[in-house]
Design an enzyme around this catalytic site. Structure first.
Site, PDB file in Angstrom:
ATOM      1  N   ASP A   1       0.830  -1.208   0.000  1.00  0.00           N
ATOM      2  CA  ASP A   1       0.000   0.000   0.000  1.00  0.00           C
ATOM      3  C   ASP A   1       0.861   1.253   0.000  1.00  0.00           C
ATOM      4  OD1 ASP A   1       0.891  -0.690   2.581  1.00  0.00           O
ATOM      5  OD2 ASP A   1      -0.845   0.208   3.574  1.00  0.00           O
TER       6      ASP A   1
ATOM      7  N   THR B   1     -17.588  14.790  29.572  1.00  0.00           N
ATOM      8  CA  THR B   1     -16.609  13.732  29.292  1.00  0.00           C
ATOM      9  C   THR B   1     -16.545  13.381  27.814  1.00  0.00           C
ATOM     10  OG1 THR B   1     -16.859  12.773  31.488  1.00  0.00           O
ATOM     11  CG2 THR B   1     -15.986  11.333  29.774  1.00  0.00           C
TER      12      THR B   1
END
Length: 262
Positions: free
Chosen positions: A109, A184
């Site tokens: 790749d 959060t």
């Protein structure tokens, strides 16, 4: 038509060229094991959705970093499309020279990516592939590919945060408008994405400084657009670099064999 197939750890990307035009592209999950018949039928259905018949495909080329699926994939192309694919690997005619410490360990790749960028831009390039892992590969103006940096991909980084903690949840990868958040989930999104952008920018700057060069910086890969749109250090986002690289390698291979006048 030429079928180009990029097999990664998360997805199989399929692109079909009609002449020089990338006519159609598809994405398949590579984590699901499939037989050659399953792959063949899946490819036929995907191509049929774009009015491409099996007899329209007269050749294929594969770049893969997942060896275990190669037999089934190759067999499916031979059985359902009557083509024997070219496999990108050691000895492939790419137009670039790999000068790493161990050239055989460099994934197909990455070779495909730098081959595309070298052919397209004819200058030094830094190609950043935002995939399962994020790779920074530098090829100089002469086509020498020697330097690389590899870091965990954005999705791996996000997953590691939730998997390794007792109370932090899985979150969507999203770039928020501000780093000042008060919960959060948003705090995790800011930390993951803005932290990743900072890491990418630092690596680009460090490579340019040590190379004493200003290469063209090209981003590709599924999450490349998100990062490319968030920094001025990336010049181009091109999601089709892998397909273009395989097209380059295909043409060079066929030219050597005398089968394809260019």
């Amino acid at each position: 038509m030429l079928m180009t197939i990029d097999v990664g750890n998360t997805n199989i990307l399929v692109g079909v060229f009609r002449g020089e035009e990338l006519y159609a592209s598809f994405r398949i999950n590579s984590r699901t094991e499939r037989t050659s018949d399953e792959l063949g039928i899946l490819l036929l259905d995907l191509l049929a959705s774009r009015q491409v018949k099996p007899q329209d495909v007269n050749d294929a080329i594969i770049s893969s970093v997942v060896p275990k699926c190669m037999y089934a994939l190759t067999s499916s192309l031979m059985k359902y499309f009557d083509v024997k694919p070219i496999i990108v690997g050691p000895g492939s005619k790419t137009g670039v020279e790999v000068r790493s410490d161990n050239p055989k360990e460099v994934g197909a790749d990455r070779i495909t990516n730098v081959a595309a960028c070298h052919e397209l831009y004819q200058r030094s390039c830094l190609v950043i592939d935002f995939g399962t892992a994020t790779t920074f590969d530098y090829v100089d103006a002469a086509g020498i590919f020697k330097y690389t940096v590899i870091m965990p991909g954005l999705e791996i980084s996000s997953r590691a945060l939730s998997d390794s903690t007792a109370k932090l949840p899985e979150v969507e990868i999203a770039k928020l408008d501000s780093v000042l958040v008060s919960n959060t989930v948003c705090g995790m999104q800011v930390g993951i994405v803005y932290g990743y952008i900072g890491a990418v920018e630092y690596i680009i700057k460090s490579m340019k400084k040590e190379l004493q060069d200003e290469p063209k910086v090209i981003a590709t890969g599924g999450l490349g657009r998100l990062i490319a749109n968030s920094t001025d250090l990336i010049d181009v986002y091109d999601p089709d670099i892998a397909f273009k690289g395989m097209k380059v390698i295909y043409k060079k291979t066929k030219k050597i064999k005398g089968d394809l006048p260019l």
